[in-house]
Design an enzyme around this catalytic site. Structure first.
Site, short mmCIF file in Angstrom:
data_model
loop_
_atom_site.label_atom_id
_atom_site.label_comp_id
_atom_site.label_asym_id
_atom_site.label_seq_id
_atom_site.Cartn_x
_atom_site.Cartn_y
_atom_site.Cartn_z
N ASP A 99 0.57 -0.75 -0.08
CA ASP A 99 -0.25 0.16 -0.03
C ASP A 99 0.65 1.53 0.11
O ASP A 99 1.33 1.41 1.17
CB ASP A 99 -0.58 0.00 0.99
CG ASP A 99 -2.07 1.29 1.55
OD1 ASP A 99 -2.32 1.45 0.64
OD2 ASP A 99 -3.42 0.46 1.49
N ASP A 201 -2.95 4.87 -2.05
CA ASP A 201 -3.75 5.77 -1.65
C ASP A 201 -3.95 7.22 -1.39
O ASP A 201 -3.14 7.26 -2.31
CB ASP A 201 -3.29 5.54 0.17
CG ASP A 201 -3.64 5.85 1.30
OD1 ASP A 201 -4.82 4.99 1.45
OD2 ASP A 201 -4.02 7.07 1.57
N GLU A 257 -6.66 4.38 -5.95
CA GLU A 257 -7.54 4.27 -4.86
C GLU A 257 -8.08 6.51 -5.49
O GLU A 257 -7.77 7.31 -5.10
CB GLU A 257 -7.20 4.80 -2.83
CG GLU A 257 -8.90 4.85 -2.63
CD GLU A 257 -8.66 5.07 -0.81
OE1 GLU A 257 -9.63 4.80 0.21
OE2 GLU A 257 -7.53 5.74 -0.93
N HIS A 330 -11.23 -2.13 4.82
CA HIS A 330 -10.91 -1.98 6.27
C HIS A 330 -11.13 0.18 6.08
O HIS A 330 -11.31 0.36 7.73
CB HIS A 330 -9.10 -1.76 6.52
CG HIS A 330 -8.76 -0.40 5.27
ND1 HIS A 330 -8.39 -1.05 3.93
CD2 HIS A 330 -8.16 1.06 5.91
CE1 HIS A 330 -8.16 0.31 2.76
NE2 HIS A 330 -7.62 1.71 4.57
N ASP A 331 -12.38 0.38 5.13
CA ASP A 331 -12.77 1.96 5.35
C ASP A 331 -13.69 1.73 5.87
O ASP A 331 -14.92 2.79 5.51
CB ASP A 331 -12.06 2.98 4.30
CG ASP A 331 -11.13 3.43 4.11
OD1 ASP A 331 -9.78 2.72 5.52
OD2 ASP A 331 -10.16 3.14 3.23
C1 GLC Z 1 -7.08 5.67 2.99
C2 GLC Z 1 -7.28 4.74 3.42
C3 GLC Z 1 -7.42 4.91 4.91
C4 GLC Z 1 -6.91 6.09 5.59
C5 GLC Z 1 -6.59 7.55 4.53
C6 GLC Z 1 -5.74 8.30 4.51
O1 GLC Z 1 -8.49 6.10 2.19
O2 GLC Z 1 -7.66 3.98 2.66
O3 GLC Z 1 -7.72 3.78 5.67
O4 GLC Z 1 -7.19 6.40 6.74
O5 GLC Z 1 -6.66 7.05 3.10
O6 GLC Z 1 -4.02 7.56 4.45
#
Ligand code: GLC
Length: 554
Positions: A99, A201, A257, A330-331
């Site tokens: 990641d 990310d 993402e 995980h979010d």
């Molecule tokens: C992304 C991740 C999340 C994190 C955020 C900040 O959205 O999936 O878990 O808190 O980025 O890095």
């Protein structure tokens, strides 16, 4: 089949290492814990494991605040443990996907510690610093994603720095070529270690627009930063450089993402002319909580909206491009609660979603615990929650005038901790996750919902996932499921989602009842098709039981 790449044929399994398997009794999962379960992951058809961040981190946001891009946090093990994991995974034809959190670092990263000292140090320009407005207030009225102003004052520099997320996650300045080089070097460090790809990310935030106030959208007088900064023109130039300097020439996959990149914009982002192999698209997750809205404000959504969102992304990749198919990560909270009415049998609902996950066109992404049907938790006190955004949302709800009880109720449903409770392996203490005190409580339903119990039970959610994987890889419908075209049927039906996948003279039909009641539908399109699999015994054409899912084939 040969036309497809390895990451299009297998599944990707997401591991949240902190909650996966503790091997040392600390109560925190670790890298040897992932290595221990490689055979289990292989049995699900895993071709790649997306590991959420394991780098050194103060853990303000559980590893998404990185203080060294080329190390391993001691709570997760050592670099040697990581090398063992990569090598053991490779033996089983599984690649490890790292990641990359490159929009921001931790405020404890040596780069930031130097940058904040004064305005002339060599890293002065590595983060985003701005003077206060004449009245001393923040440079803009942007609200950070985790709540509060997106600017924090730094006494030493007498300036504000920008953070899209928490105060402890300062945004890196991508305009500075030295910053980009340092980040690309870090990614290449991991490629040299033999990783098989990257999840990138929060990538839509790396390019900043003009720093100007927006129209406030809440009682705090601020405006959500996403509205102001996501996908700013010019971002693709940075990303093409990223591709040239890191991805090109490697047999890896990359998944960005990218909240807010619409299916129409997809060709610029993925495939030959784009940057990544795949992109996470969120419109099917954001139905009840439109982007930028707070968790407490629930929007009624219709099943047709969900169907339209899924269909739009399938259509966007009809000729070129490829999407990850996912309902959990995980979010998010656990998916059966999100998509099915209260009172629906969680196991039947979990299998129904799995049926869609494995029969749409794309790569199924399975999030740890989803394959055994893990469900939401509801901790009784706000202090029981670990997740930083849960606390931010709770505070914001109070500001909006909710009572503490109401605010707790909202975050209980939506909290990211719902997906972060420890993985349930066995029927023993702490579900076999740890011999110590788990960092987050284990869900109390673990005796009934764990790998050990479900592996023995042919009707379990786990057995159903294994069955789906066989159908998608070696079963009679494998070619159709991997390569067939997508067509939605009965698009106006408010209760049932139906889609056809077809290849040459054959087709599969996936039919899912999204209600908790028996329903009927016009099954004329099924003609002589025979049931291939489903989550209820003896399916009947034209009729569905609550949350029933069935796949027919002809
Ligand atoms: C992304 C991740 C999340 C994190 C955020 C900040 O959205 O999936 O878990 O808190 O980025 O890095």
């Amino acid at each position: 089949m040969s036309k497809l790449k390895w990451w299009q044929k297998s599944i990707v399994y997401q591991v949240y290492p902190k909650s996966f398997q503790d091997t040392t009794g600390t109560g925190v999962g670790d890298i040897p814990g992932v290595t221990r379960h490689l055979d289990y992951l292989k049995s699900l058809g895993t071709g790649a494991i997306w590991l959420t961040p394991v780098y050194p981190s103060p853990m303000v946001d559980n590893g998404y605040d990185i203080s060294d891009y080329c190390g391993i946090d001691p709570s997760y093990g050592t670099m040697e443990d990581m090398e063992t994991l990569i090598a053991e995974a490779k033996k089983r034809d599984i690649r490890i996907v790292m990641d990359l959190v490159f929009n921001h670092s931790s405020d404890q990263h040596p780069w930031f510690l130097e940058s904040k000292k004064d305005r002339t140090n060599p890293k002065a320009d590595w983060y985003i610093w701005r003077d206060a407005k004449p009245d001393g207030s923040a440079p803009t009225n942007w609200r950070a994603i985790f709540g509060g102003s997106a600017w924090t004052w730094c006494e030493e520099r007498q300036q504000y720095y920008l953070h899209t997320f928490a105060e402890a996650q300062p945004d890196l300045n991508w305009e500075n070529p030295e910053v980009r080089k340092a980040l690309f070097d870090a990614a290449n460090f991991w490629l040299d270690k033999g990783v098989g790809g990257f999840r990138i990310d929060a990538i839509v935030y790396i390019k900043k627009p003009e720093f100007a106030d927006g129209t406030p959208d809440g009682p705090d007088g601020l405006v959500g930063i996403h509205e102001m900064t996501a996908n700013t023109p010019g971002i693709l130039d940075f990303l093409h450089e990223f591709r040239r300097e890191v991805f090109d020439g490697h047999d890896i996959f990359t998944v960005g993402e990218a909240n807010g990149v619409s299916p129409e914009e997809l060709p610029q982002w993925v495939g030959e002319d784009g940057v990544f192999s795949m992109l996470f698209e969120f419109s099917h997750l954001e139905l009840a909580y439109p982007e930028g809205e707070i968790w407490c404000k629930r929007f009624p959504w219709k099943i047709t909206q969900l169907k339209q969102a899924l269909t739009a992304s399938q259509k966007a990749t009809a000729k070129e491009g490829w999407y990850p198919i996912f309902f959990e990560n995980h979010d998010q909270n656990r998916s059966m609660h999100r998509y099915f009415p209260e009172g629906t049998d969680p196991k039947t609902a979990a299998k129904a979603l799995a049926t869609i996950l494995y029969t749409l066109r794309g790569t199924p992404f399975v999030y740890e615990g989803e394959e055994i049907g893990m469900t939401n938790v509801a901790f009784p006190h706000i202090e029981d929650y670990n997740d930083i955004s849960t606390h931010g949302q709770y505070e914001y709800a109070l500001k909006k005038g909710f009572t503490p009880e109401e605010a707790l109720k909202c975050v209980q449903f939506q909290s990211r901790d719902n997906a972060r409770t420890p993985m349930q392996w066995t029927c023993e203490t702490n579900a076999g996750f740890t011999t110590g005190k788990p960092w987050l409580p284990v869900h109390e339903d673990f005796m009934d919902c764990c790998v050990e119990a479900e592996a023995e039970d042919g009707d379990s959610v786990l057995s159903y996932y294994r069955r789906l994987n066989r159908e998608r890889t070696t079963g009679a419908a494998a070619e159709i499921l991997q390569q067939g075209t997508y067509e939605e049927l009965l698009p106006d039906d408010e209760r049932v989602y139906v889609f056809e996948r077809s290849l040459d003279d054959h087709a599969t039909y996936t039919i899912v009842n999204f209600t908790n009641e028996p329903v009927t539908y016009d099954a004329g399109f099924l003609k002589d098709a025979k049931p291939l699999l489903g989550n209820c015994k003896n399916p009947e054409k034209g009729k569905l039981r609550p949350a029933e899912a069935v796949v027919y084939m002809d």
